[in-house]
Design a protein around this motif. Sequence first.
Motif, PDB file in Angstrom:
ATOM      1  N   ARG A 123      21.454  28.993  33.157  1.00  0.00           N
ATOM      2  CA  ARG A 123      22.744  28.844  32.893  1.00  0.00           C
ATOM      3  C   ARG A 123      23.521  30.012  32.329  1.00  0.00           C
ATOM      4  N   LEU A 124      22.717  30.758  31.152  1.00  0.00           N
ATOM      5  CA  LEU A 124      23.204  31.875  30.558  1.00  0.00           C
ATOM      6  C   LEU A 124      22.977  33.155  31.584  1.00  0.00           C
ATOM      7  N   TYR A 125      22.101  33.150  32.527  1.00  0.00           N
ATOM      8  CA  TYR A 125      22.177  34.088  33.689  1.00  0.00           C
ATOM      9  C   TYR A 125      23.565  33.890  34.386  1.00  0.00           C
ATOM     10  N   ALA A 126      23.764  32.868  34.770  1.00  0.00           N
ATOM     11  CA  ALA A 126      24.927  32.596  35.757  1.00  0.00           C
ATOM     12  C   ALA A 126      26.303  32.749  35.007  1.00  0.00           C
ATOM     13  N   GLU A 127      26.441  32.302  33.721  1.00  0.00           N
ATOM     14  CA  GLU A 127      27.334  32.833  32.974  1.00  0.00           C
ATOM     15  C   GLU A 127      27.718  34.165  32.824  1.00  0.00           C
ATOM     16  N   SER A 128      26.619  34.929  32.541  1.00  0.00           N
ATOM     17  CA  SER A 128      26.670  36.481  32.100  1.00  0.00           C
ATOM     18  C   SER A 128      27.025  37.268  33.429  1.00  0.00           C
ATOM     19  N   GLN A 129      26.318  36.974  34.641  1.00  0.00           N
ATOM     20  CA  GLN A 129      26.564  37.674  35.734  1.00  0.00           C
ATOM     21  C   GLN A 129      28.166  37.392  36.394  1.00  0.00           C
ATOM     22  N   SER A 130      28.457  36.120  36.334  1.00  0.00           N
ATOM     23  CA  SER A 130      29.688  35.668  36.626  1.00  0.00           C
ATOM     24  C   SER A 130      30.762  36.597  35.828  1.00  0.00           C
ATOM     25  N   ALA A 131      30.483  36.619  34.492  1.00  0.00           N
ATOM     26  CA  ALA A 131      31.594  37.322  33.345  1.00  0.00           C
ATOM     27  C   ALA A 131      31.548  38.833  33.828  1.00  0.00           C
ATOM     28  N   ALA A 132      30.603  39.291  34.117  1.00  0.00           N
ATOM     29  CA  ALA A 132      30.315  40.789  34.569  1.00  0.00           C
ATOM     30  C   ALA A 132      31.472  40.894  35.998  1.00  0.00           C
ATOM     31  N   LEU A 133      31.304  39.999  37.041  1.00  0.00           N
ATOM     32  CA  LEU A 133      31.843  40.125  38.203  1.00  0.00           C
ATOM     33  C   LEU A 133      33.466  39.853  37.759  1.00  0.00           C
ATOM     34  N   GLU A 134      33.985  38.941  37.018  1.00  0.00           N
ATOM     35  CA  GLU A 134      35.226  38.716  36.687  1.00  0.00           C
ATOM     36  C   GLU A 134      35.623  40.130  35.859  1.00  0.00           C
ATOM     37  N   HIS A 135      34.860  40.514  35.378  1.00  0.00           N
ATOM     38  CA  HIS A 135      35.361  41.943  34.300  1.00  0.00           C
ATOM     39  C   HIS A 135      35.709  42.995  35.408  1.00  0.00           C
ATOM     40  N   VAL A 136      34.699  43.250  36.393  1.00  0.00           N
ATOM     41  CA  VAL A 136      35.008  44.279  37.397  1.00  0.00           C
ATOM     42  C   VAL A 136      36.586  44.033  38.153  1.00  0.00           C
ATOM     43  N   VAL A 137      36.706  42.730  38.268  1.00  0.00           N
ATOM     44  CA  VAL A 137      38.098  42.487  38.978  1.00  0.00           C
ATOM     45  C   VAL A 137      39.149  42.580  37.890  1.00  0.00           C
ATOM     46  N   ASP A 138      39.074  42.393  36.677  1.00  0.00           N
ATOM     47  CA  ASP A 138      39.999  42.596  35.712  1.00  0.00           C
ATOM     48  C   ASP A 138      40.195  44.097  35.113  1.00  0.00           C
ATOM     49  N   VAL A 139      38.917  44.843  35.229  1.00  0.00           N
ATOM     50  CA  VAL A 139      39.023  46.428  34.913  1.00  0.00           C
ATOM     51  C   VAL A 139      40.013  46.973  36.097  1.00  0.00           C
ATOM     52  N   ALA A 140      39.768  46.524  37.555  1.00  0.00           N
ATOM     53  CA  ALA A 140      40.071  47.108  38.586  1.00  0.00           C
ATOM     54  C   ALA A 140      41.971  47.088  38.483  1.00  0.00           C
ATOM     55  N   ARG A 141      41.994  45.815  38.160  1.00  0.00           N
ATOM     56  CA  ARG A 141      43.556  45.507  38.222  1.00  0.00           C
ATOM     57  C   ARG A 141      44.198  46.297  37.022  1.00  0.00           C
ATOM     58  N   GLU A 142      43.325  46.115  35.651  1.00  0.00           N
ATOM     59  CA  GLU A 142      44.049  47.007  34.489  1.00  0.00           C
ATOM     60  C   GLU A 142      44.290  48.115  34.706  1.00  0.00           C
ATOM     61  N   LEU A 143      43.497  48.950  35.448  1.00  0.00           N
ATOM     62  CA  LEU A 143      43.612  50.415  35.656  1.00  0.00           C
ATOM     63  C   LEU A 143      44.329  50.862  37.026  1.00  0.00           C
ATOM     64  N   GLY A 144      44.719  49.793  37.865  1.00  0.00           N
ATOM     65  CA  GLY A 144      45.359  49.969  39.057  1.00  0.00           C
ATOM     66  C   GLY A 144      44.510  50.698  39.979  1.00  0.00           C
ATOM     67  N   THR A 145      43.089  50.476  40.043  1.00  0.00           N
ATOM     68  CA  THR A 145      42.320  51.110  40.860  1.00  0.00           C
ATOM     69  C   THR A 145      42.169  50.663  42.278  1.00  0.00           C
ATOM     70  N   ASP A 146      42.578  51.324  43.272  1.00  0.00           N
ATOM     71  CA  ASP A 146      42.411  50.920  44.610  1.00  0.00           C
ATOM     72  C   ASP A 146      40.750  51.073  45.087  1.00  0.00           C
ATOM     73  N   CYS A 147      40.002  50.119  44.847  1.00  0.00           N
ATOM     74  CA  CYS A 147      38.792  50.260  45.221  1.00  0.00           C
ATOM     75  C   CYS A 147      38.252  49.251  46.217  1.00  0.00           C
ATOM     76  N   ASP A 148      38.974  48.953  47.211  1.00  0.00           N
ATOM     77  CA  ASP A 148      38.651  47.933  48.541  1.00  0.00           C
ATOM     78  C   ASP A 148      38.114  46.763  47.913  1.00  0.00           C
ATOM     79  N   LEU A 149      38.451  46.089  46.954  1.00  0.00           N
ATOM     80  CA  LEU A 149      37.802  44.907  46.313  1.00  0.00           C
ATOM     81  C   LEU A 149      38.167  43.810  47.083  1.00  0.00           C
ATOM     82  N   GLU A 150      37.347  42.999  47.317  1.00  0.00           N
ATOM     83  CA  GLU A 150      37.764  41.935  48.290  1.00  0.00           C
ATOM     84  C   GLU A 150      36.978  40.679  47.740  1.00  0.00           C
ATOM     85  N   ARG A 151      37.410  39.453  47.611  1.00  0.00           N
ATOM     86  CA  ARG A 151      36.695  38.230  47.256  1.00  0.00           C
ATOM     87  C   ARG A 151      36.258  37.709  48.586  1.00  0.00           C
TER      88      ARG A 151
END
Length: 532
Positions: A96-124
């Motif tokens: 459970r901790l592994y899933a939580e931490s890895q999922s949090a990192a994934l969402e952090h990438v999405v949030d950082v790209a949005r915060e910085l306005g970075t066009d990085c071909d991010l697709e869900r």
Amino acid sequence: MKPIHDQNRSYWMQTAGLPSFAPLTTDAEADVAVVGGGIAGISTAWELARAGLDVVLLEADRLASGVTGHTTGKVTALHTTVYDTLRTQRGEDAARLYAESQSAALEHVVDVARELGTDCDLERRPALTYCEDPEGVEALRAEAEAARAAGLDASFVTETGLPYPVAGAVRVENQAQFHPLAYLRGVVEDLVERGGRIHEHTRVTEAHGGAPRRLTTATGAGVSARHVVVATHHPVFDHARLATRLTQHRDLVIAGPLPPDQDPQGMYITREGGKRSVRTTPLGDGGRLLIVTGEAFAPGTGEDTEAGYARLRSWAQERFPGFEVSHRWAAQDNSATDGLPVIGRMRAGGGNTYVATGFAGWGMTGGVLAGRLIASLVTETEDPWAALYDPGRAGAVVGSASTFLKAQWDTGRHFVKDRLDTLGRGSNGPVDELRPGEGTVVRAGGGPCAVHRDDQGELHALSAVCTHMGCVVAFNNGERTWECPCHGSRFGIGGEVLQGPALRPLERRDPAELGLDRGPDPALDPDGSPDA
């Protein structure tokens, strides 16, 4: 047409250059010195700068030019069959901790790209681990159940977007893929705006003292810092003897255009057939680039990588008719013997030294996770996942004794056997049989010698003894590099360090003085083919 080895540069590195930074030439001081400019080092430096600390980042080559620049760019919490393994070996809480931490990192990438306005071909996209052999279905059903119990939106399916049938697959929804260097470009630019200092072409060669620690570099300048982060893939300062808990492997990667209507609409991986990983990324013309990874092998074992590329190409062309290779590269990863990344404070070598390694091929989420976790340790902020990844975690070796012992046996075997059986080691035989572009290891001048014949037929000779811990290197014919089988160090044909943990180049030797320089074989054309 250029020789294919001239095209051995990843698509990411060809299409998203990062800013350049000058080497360190004068002594510096900082709150934190980060050693290594891949996604783990850059993410850590950025998190710390955002927390208000004075940070200096030191990279031996160019930013993101190592493992990060040669990834497949998947950002996912589904890592083949990790959850059933974790649940079995360490319990449901660890999964459970592994899933939580890895999922949090994934969402952090999405949030950082949005915060910085970075066009990085991010697709869900969904991520899937699949098998074609029906005998693998039971294991995937167990993985789907374990991943779901750990908190992921996981299911077992038998239908996918792949153009060929599968026996079964674990599917996890709403994962992500991106252009890693485009993402990091935005992070690097913001790091500099926040006062972070970056120095490229600055190899750290030694670390001294406690707090502050003193880092010595190959440029002659040094850095004093209260905290030091070692994010060099394989730790270059291994006071905790992490080398005994890490194994290395390389994967070959090919890529080429794919019509949009053939896009499999997901990220796929199977361990079958030497591993196969499939994803696409958008091209500027509205098309897609198919990226296929596989043919995993241990570096330094003399693997015929050209044959591996050929097998990978044949597999892709069979599954995706009309596919042609436009890019090819290779990636190197290391794994801890207990299967979990190693992130946190090193117990030896000073309490203010931190490490991030052992991502096992999942470094995009792992590197971002490492940045957040190490920043929390440096700033003394509680982190719910720190114990899971702690370098000193209990049972990290004992709980995986067979893997640990095999890793030590392989290292010891190479250290002894390769000295006793040097002649012709690698993909080629004696020096006088070398064609242009080939290399071999022979005994000359009283020791093992690494010999390469270039495209003009000239010989280049080096000591074949790795400068890290003395194992004998072997030639990689697909990438034209020398690689160590013990800890994965890689060197160019001129002896320069391409990848650590080695810090010093291979010693150059004179082929003529060794009696090796007989010139190119007159029976061979310059392109390496026999005269008709």
